[in-house]
Write a protein that holds these residues in place. Structure first.
Motif, PDB file in Angstrom:
ATOM      1  N   SER A 495      -0.409   0.355   6.137  1.00 52.56           N
ATOM      2  CA  SER A 495       0.457   1.018   5.156  1.00 52.56           C
ATOM      3  C   SER A 495       1.850   1.259   5.733  1.00 52.56           C
ATOM      4  N   SER A 496       1.935   1.489   7.038  1.00 51.04           N
ATOM      5  CA  SER A 496       3.243   1.655   7.680  1.00 51.04           C
ATOM      6  C   SER A 496       3.989   0.333   7.707  1.00 51.04           C
ATOM      7  N   THR A 498       3.566  -2.095   5.575  1.00 49.62           N
ATOM      8  CA  THR A 498       3.936  -2.393   4.184  1.00 49.62           C
ATOM      9  C   THR A 498       5.144  -1.581   3.748  1.00 49.62           C
ATOM     10  N   GLY A 530      -1.057   3.136  -0.330  1.00 55.85           N
ATOM     11  CA  GLY A 530      -1.264   3.405   1.093  1.00 55.85           C
ATOM     12  C   GLY A 530      -2.529   4.213   1.267  1.00 55.85           C
ATOM     13  N   SER A 533      -3.004   6.706   5.383  1.00 55.26           N
ATOM     14  CA  SER A 533      -1.704   6.307   5.929  1.00 55.26           C
ATOM     15  C   SER A 533      -1.101   7.352   6.863  1.00 55.26           C
ATOM     16  N   ASN A 535       2.055   7.301   7.457  1.00 53.53           N
ATOM     17  CA  ASN A 535       3.482   7.219   7.147  1.00 53.53           C
ATOM     18  C   ASN A 535       4.163   8.577   7.201  1.00 53.53           C
ATOM     19  N   TYR A 576       4.476   4.205  -5.907  1.00 54.76           N
ATOM     20  CA  TYR A 576       3.948   4.410  -4.561  1.00 54.76           C
ATOM     21  C   TYR A 576       2.815   5.439  -4.645  1.00 54.76           C
ATOM     22  N   ASN A 578      -0.078   7.385  -2.283  1.00 53.08           N
ATOM     23  CA  ASN A 578      -0.546   7.740  -0.947  1.00 53.08           C
ATOM     24  C   ASN A 578      -1.933   8.363  -1.087  1.00 53.08           C
TER      25      ASN A 578
END
Length: 731
Positions: A495-496, A498, A530, A533, A535, A576, A578
């Motif tokens: 996910s990071s 992406t 994600g 994730s 992130n 998006y 998460n």
């Protein structure tokens, strides 16, 4: 039984069946009625593929086949006919025909006639043997070499010309022919030794074939003490399965004999069976808690997992177009894996391609099981009688780790002043004593360290972009009518990766020479999911916010590194998501990075996928086999992790408590967002939210928590159901 006793037994048994005759032999070519056919019956051909023993595995496995497959299942009628047409053309013109045929549902696999194997088309996986079914032994198609010899003898001896009278006439000479063994055929064709140890008698011994009738033949070892004597003395009235030591083979494919196999021609008795009938798994191909236990115990079930993938995920309705490989698709989801994929050659449970296959299969199963939930979203204009079993979603994996050369033995090419390598390998820095454990940790942890080393990060981003474009091109090549949307799903470190790739995309896809294949995606990205994730913490450590592209455009004059160092990251994506488990130690929230005030707002809760309002893993545990629950090792593990010893009572209580958490609290539903935060969130996702948590209490059972919630996303029906709903969410 010694040789003399065996001889006496054989003659006694033989005398009970036939009487010896000294009359001269005649042939079936004389005295035939005028109505006797003069051409052989059409050969019913069916192509098969094995599913148990691979011929090849990806190179990282260092695999050599030492066992022959035993389980073969038929291709669909559509695929088998296509393969046979290509085979006939290729056999006559090998230079002008490409002998590779896309097969199985969605054309996810390739059948290669030059190697007689079937392999995944979109990911790196094992290859399995393919056979052209013309002659069969115990419902298994014989290899082409021995099958061709049998068919040649059949055409030469013409057993179909035998009349009923001739079959009972002892003066008619039996129709027999010598047949070379598989071993001899193989060594003669390939000019190398037979590759499998301990060949069976059937494989290594030449045979004599006796054709009893239009469909069957009996094979007996040519060096069998009484083989030819038997054939010289018996008449056609002898049943071919009565001779000790013989093998009865059948000519042509008879679908009525294969009803127990997974043939998708409408003959499968299990076509109407629902996935929920296969307790304890919600999806028969997905990973269960028991599978996870097997993985933790180090059980190598890679062949079993691959078997689930190769056997296909055909539609339960044999009349739909899904079986023809042209299933209409509205959404293509490309998935990027995270850390630890280099472990897949050592641990069967680590295989991202299999996880994506499970994700797809669970999605299709849920769609069929709960049409009231999903069909109205995917087929809003459906009429009575329309096919509404197609979820219209395709899921494909992007596996990037094997293309990046970095391991414990990686050698940095930088040289010292004397021309020798300047830096040691990581294995040379290892502390001896716990090397295996360090290797295990290194294969996981190094992936994260690798990503944050500038040169390797650049390689990883370029490799994932290249792989994504290649998958997209191949899909468009096979499905040129695809007009749907493309989404990306990243798991863990994926996910990071992406998010960074999306942050580097320009506002419009560059054309011609402006397009950089190492940086630019060939398609617009509709959704970014994600899962598990990091992130949130990664961007926090770089003091960065995450905000919508339309409000924070990217300058064209900046380099990639300058873009990734900006204080505000704005991914080029419409929505998006998460997604995380509350107990996932790797996952972090993203919304507080969109606007600080959102730290006070609880994440949106993902509803359960089933009608009972019970989370899928708890339901799965409640159906665990009694033998497993009562196993002393299992009980010890439960005690170690803090579970009550009365497992059944604990499960019941957990299910009851869990079902009460199906809906978000009134406090959560009543939360008001800061106007600026709300504007930013709607820019990031048209639903108005980015953070989505699985239900509270989802991992109340400590055992699942201990085994690792971080690895379960792609095989969790609640996650799959959420993704499916969001793909068709009316924005």
């Amino acid at each position: 039984m010694n040789h003399i006793t065996r001889t006496r037994f054989f003659y006694r048994r033989l005398s009970q069946i036939v009487s010896f005759s000294r009359r001269p032999y005649s042939t079936p070519s004389t005295g035939l009625p005028a109505t006797t056919p003069v051409t052989s019956p059409a050969l019913k051909i069916k192509w098969f593929y094995s599913t148990d023993i691979p011929v090849t595995k990806p190179k990282e496995f260092n695999y050599k086949q030492v066992q022959r497959p035993e389980r073969f299942i038929p291709f669909s009628r559509f695929d088998s006919d296509r393969i046979e047409r290509v085979y006939q053309k290729w056999k006559n013109d090998q230079d002008g025909i490409k002998p590779v045929i896309p097969v199985n549902e969605d054309q996810l696999f390739d059948c290669d006639l030059s190697t007689m194997t079937i392999k995944p088309a979109y990911w790196n996986g094992p290859g399995y043997e393919v056979r052209r079914g013309t002659w069969f032994l115990d419902k298994v198609p014989l290899t082409m070499g021995i099958a061709d010899e049998l068919e040649s003898a059949y055409q030469e001896l013409k057993p179909y010309l035998l009349t009923k009278k001739m079959k009972t006439d002892e003066s008619v000479k039996p129709l027999m022919k010598s047949i070379k063994s598989e071993l001899n055929i193989y060594e003669r064709k390939f000019q190398k030794p037979w590759p499998f140890p301990n060949p069976s008698d059937f494989e290594k011994k030449d045979k004599v074939a006796l054709f009893k009738d239009v469909q069957r033949a009996l094979l007996v070892d040519e060096d069998y003490s009484f083989g030819r004597l038997v054939f010289d003395k018996i008449s056609h009235k002898l049943a071919t399965d009565t001779i000790f030591g013989g093998y009865t083979v059948d000519r042509g494919y008879d679908p009525s004999k294969y009803s127990n196999l997974k043939e998708m021609d409408g003959h499968n008795k299990d076509d109407t069976k629902k996935p929920s009938d296969d307790a304890p798994s919600v999806d028969s191909a997905g990973t269960t808690v028991m599978d996870t236990l097997k993985k933790e115990l180090g059980v190598d079930d890679s062949n079993e997992r691959w078997q689930h993938d190769i056997e296909g995920d055909y539609s339960r309705n044999p009349h739909t177009s899904a079986n023809a490989g042209d299933r209409p698709v509205d959404h293509l989801v490309l998935c990027v894996h995270g850390i630890g994929q280099s472990l897949s050659s050592e641990f069967a449970g680590v295989n991202f391609a299999h996880d994506c296959n499970s994700f797809r299969k669970i999605m299709k199963s849920m769609f069929v099981e709960h049409p009231e939930t999903y069909a109205s979203l995917v087929h809003p204009n459906a009429k009575k009688g329309d096919d509404i079993e197609n979820c219209k979603v395709q899921v494909l994996p992007i596996v990037w780790r094997y293309n990046i050369d970095f391991s414990l033995d990686y050698e940095n090419p930088e040289l010292d002043s004397d021309g020798t390598l300047r830096l040691p390998t990581l294995s040379q820095l290892n502390i001896e004593g716990i090397t295996p454990l360090r290797r295990l940790a290194a294969d996981v942890v190094l992936d994260v360290l690798l990503y944050y080393e500038p040169e390797f990060k650049k390689k990883i981003l370029a490799n994932v972009v290249k792989s994504a474009n290649a998958l997209y091109d191949k899909y468009m090549e096979r499905h040129p009518d695809f007009k749907g949307k493309v989404s990306l799903l990243g798991h863990s470190l994926g996910s990071s990766i992406t998010l960074d790739i999306l942050s580097l995309q320009p506002d419009a896809i560059p054309a011609n020479s402006d397009f950089d294949p190492k940086r630019h995606l060939k398609f617009e990205v509709e959704n970014f999911f994600g899962c598990g994730s990091p992130n949130g913490v990664f961007k926090f450590m770089k003091r960065q916010n995450v905000r919508p592209r339309q409000m924070y455009p990217i300058s064209k004059d900046l380099s990639d590194q300058e873009i990734l160092d900006l204080p505000i990251q704005s991914p080029k994506v419409k929505n998006y998501y998460n997604i995380f488990y509350p107990t996932d130690l790797v996952a972090y929230r993203v919304e507080p990075l969109v606007h600080r005030s959102l730290a006070k707002v609880r994440p949106e809760v993902i509803p359960y996928s089933n009608e009972k309002g019970i989370n899928s893993k708890l339901l799965e545990l409640s159906q665990a086999p009694y033998e497993l629950v009562q196993n002393e090792v299992f009980k010890s593990f439960l005690n170690f992790t803090g579970l009550k010893t009365n497992f059944d009572a604990y499960i019941t209580t957990s299910l009851e408590n869990d079902s009460k958490n199906k809906k978000p609290s009134k406090r959560q539903r009543a939360t008001k967002l800061d106007p600026k935060a709300s504007e930013l969130l709607h820019g990031m996702n048209s639903t108005g939210r980015v953070d989505y948590s699985l239900p509270e209490g989802y991992f109340d059972i400590d055992m699942i928590n201990a085994l690792g919630s971080h690895t379960q996303y792609l095989e969790d029906p609640d996650v799959v159901g959420f993704v499916l709903r969001q793909l068709f969410y009316k924005k």
